[in-house]
Scaffold this active site. Sequence first.
Site, PDB file in Angstrom:
ATOM      1  N   HIS A 134      40.307  33.039  44.229  1.00  0.00           N
ATOM      2  CA  HIS A 134      39.154  33.004  45.323  1.00  0.00           C
ATOM      3  C   HIS A 134      38.450  32.113  44.935  1.00  0.00           C
ATOM      4  O   HIS A 134      37.995  31.691  43.926  1.00  0.00           O
ATOM      5  CB  HIS A 134      38.277  34.439  44.941  1.00  0.00           C
ATOM      6  CG  HIS A 134      39.219  35.731  45.547  1.00  0.00           C
ATOM      7  ND1 HIS A 134      39.329  36.156  46.544  1.00  0.00           N
ATOM      8  CD2 HIS A 134      39.801  36.576  44.754  1.00  0.00           C
ATOM      9  CE1 HIS A 134      39.806  37.094  46.855  1.00  0.00           C
ATOM     10  NE2 HIS A 134      40.345  37.438  45.601  1.00  0.00           N
ATOM     11  N   PHE A 325      37.219  51.072  40.090  1.00  0.00           N
ATOM     12  CA  PHE A 325      36.013  50.968  40.069  1.00  0.00           C
ATOM     13  C   PHE A 325      35.149  51.516  41.177  1.00  0.00           C
ATOM     14  O   PHE A 325      35.237  51.179  42.491  1.00  0.00           O
ATOM     15  CB  PHE A 325      35.366  49.482  39.968  1.00  0.00           C
ATOM     16  CG  PHE A 325      36.460  48.754  39.107  1.00  0.00           C
ATOM     17  CD1 PHE A 325      36.660  49.000  37.942  1.00  0.00           C
ATOM     18  CD2 PHE A 325      37.306  47.666  39.770  1.00  0.00           C
ATOM     19  CE1 PHE A 325      37.734  48.139  36.997  1.00  0.00           C
ATOM     20  CE2 PHE A 325      38.319  47.180  38.976  1.00  0.00           C
ATOM     21  CZ  PHE A 325      38.465  47.295  37.757  1.00  0.00           C
ATOM     22  N   ASP A 327      33.213  52.554  43.944  1.00  0.00           N
ATOM     23  CA  ASP A 327      32.172  52.005  44.779  1.00  0.00           C
ATOM     24  C   ASP A 327      32.062  52.484  45.950  1.00  0.00           C
ATOM     25  O   ASP A 327      32.403  53.752  46.118  1.00  0.00           O
ATOM     26  CB  ASP A 327      32.088  50.438  44.898  1.00  0.00           C
ATOM     27  CG  ASP A 327      33.586  50.039  45.420  1.00  0.00           C
ATOM     28  OD1 ASP A 327      34.320  50.902  46.077  1.00  0.00           O
ATOM     29  OD2 ASP A 327      34.061  48.650  45.535  1.00  0.00           O
ATOM     30  N   ASP A 398      43.230  48.702  42.348  1.00  0.00           N
ATOM     31  CA  ASP A 398      41.812  48.382  42.986  1.00  0.00           C
ATOM     32  C   ASP A 398      41.395  47.084  43.688  1.00  0.00           C
ATOM     33  O   ASP A 398      40.954  46.892  44.695  1.00  0.00           O
ATOM     34  CB  ASP A 398      40.575  48.513  42.002  1.00  0.00           C
ATOM     35  CG  ASP A 398      39.110  48.641  42.271  1.00  0.00           C
ATOM     36  OD1 ASP A 398      38.582  47.574  42.422  1.00  0.00           O
ATOM     37  OD2 ASP A 398      38.387  49.654  42.512  1.00  0.00           O
ATOM     38  N   ASP A 403      40.135  43.747  48.410  1.00  0.00           N
ATOM     39  CA  ASP A 403      40.764  42.703  49.117  1.00  0.00           C
ATOM     40  C   ASP A 403      41.069  43.400  50.854  1.00  0.00           C
ATOM     41  O   ASP A 403      40.833  42.690  51.523  1.00  0.00           O
ATOM     42  CB  ASP A 403      41.815  41.875  48.579  1.00  0.00           C
ATOM     43  CG  ASP A 403      41.315  41.098  47.518  1.00  0.00           C
ATOM     44  OD1 ASP A 403      39.977  41.004  47.251  1.00  0.00           O
ATOM     45  OD2 ASP A 403      42.016  40.547  46.733  1.00  0.00           O
TER      46      ASP A 403
END
Length: 426
Positions: A134, A325, A327, A398, A403
């Site tokens: 990235h 994670f 979120d 994850d 992505d």
Amino acid sequence: MQPSRFLTRSLTPFLRLHHISKSQLYIPFLSNPQLLHLCKSPFPSRPKPTPNPKMSYSSDSEPDPELLELLRQHLQGKTATPTAAETGVLESAEFVYNHAIDVALDMRGCKKAAETIWTQMQQREYSPATWSTHELHPKAAGGEETVKFIFAMDILNFSFWSEKDAEERFQVEYKGERWTGYWSLVAGLQRALEEGIPITDPAFWINESQFTPDVLRNVFRSATDEEMPLLQERFDCLREAGQVLHEKYDGSVIDLIDAANGSAAALVNLLASDFSCFADIHPHPGRRQPIRILKRAQILVADLWACFEGQSYGSFNDIDKITMFADYRVPQMLWQLNCLLYGPTLEAAVREKRMIEHGSEWEMQLRACSIWCVELIRREIIRAHPEAKGKVNAVLIDFFLYDAVKELEAEGGERIPHHRTRSIWY
């Protein structure tokens, strides 16, 4: 009775490993004659304690015989094998999942998703090295400066969503492009460094004359009329993190990492115990122990691991203990893959973009069930493809799902919006 400075210093790595404050446990321990006697005396009638997997993240009013034994061996100069650190996140997630009413898992959907994810990861050659591809992410060659960048980035890695449309929402303009969401954070940090603002330096965060809310506002100045969400809270997180590093780790992120002795779980626990801004831990009415989610603490460890590809500052001997994670984006993708199921009332609230209160049952179930879902997907991949063992873990799954959902968003393919909760935890 106070311990000598030498003894305090010699016990510091041990106390850090077990997340024990010298002021809270060690000094009272040595000041209590009864406990000191236990420490110096053998236990002839008691068998060797069985390792307690909860020791690193739970507390009890009764003395822990295993902890007393470890301290006794340390004070007598014997080598003790420390209990491996555990974050408690997976156990928390499983508990919430088992008691969830409004979120469920479709096991057939999870099995199908596991095959899809593994196939696509293979096709894309998805690995820790993918993280550095990235363009905005810092590179391993930056060494300690990269570590500081990642630390700052994950202190601030929360709550980027907006109710405004794509053109009006908060955006950072950098290198001729406008960045939104998580990438607006990374772009803002990169831009600030190029402008000579030491925004990733912990010493800068505690300099009250140089680092102010207005300075942070300038760092993340928007190309639109919308300001970065929770800007004051982000400032407070940086200030607190700088103070903790200064007081406990000589101002060094490297010293913090070193204190974990190569354990991903231990580093997560240090972050959660020493830094309140990383303590993503919440009470649950049906459980004596709180629910540990620890999204940003875990993603900090994962980002270090991925950036340095498991070497140098990213070398952890137990990286597979890190979960997904939790979120607001990955749960959305898990629903899209028919892995997560929402009850009718919750689904209506998500679709109508109603605010879901932080700490509510709905929010807890969304986050915890997502963690457990990814764990089951990981297990299914390894069951169906034994060659995947050692190549896939919850971290990579994850990253892949995040992505994927961003690609879906860009293509306009989202079938359900993400849930709305505003907090510093994610």
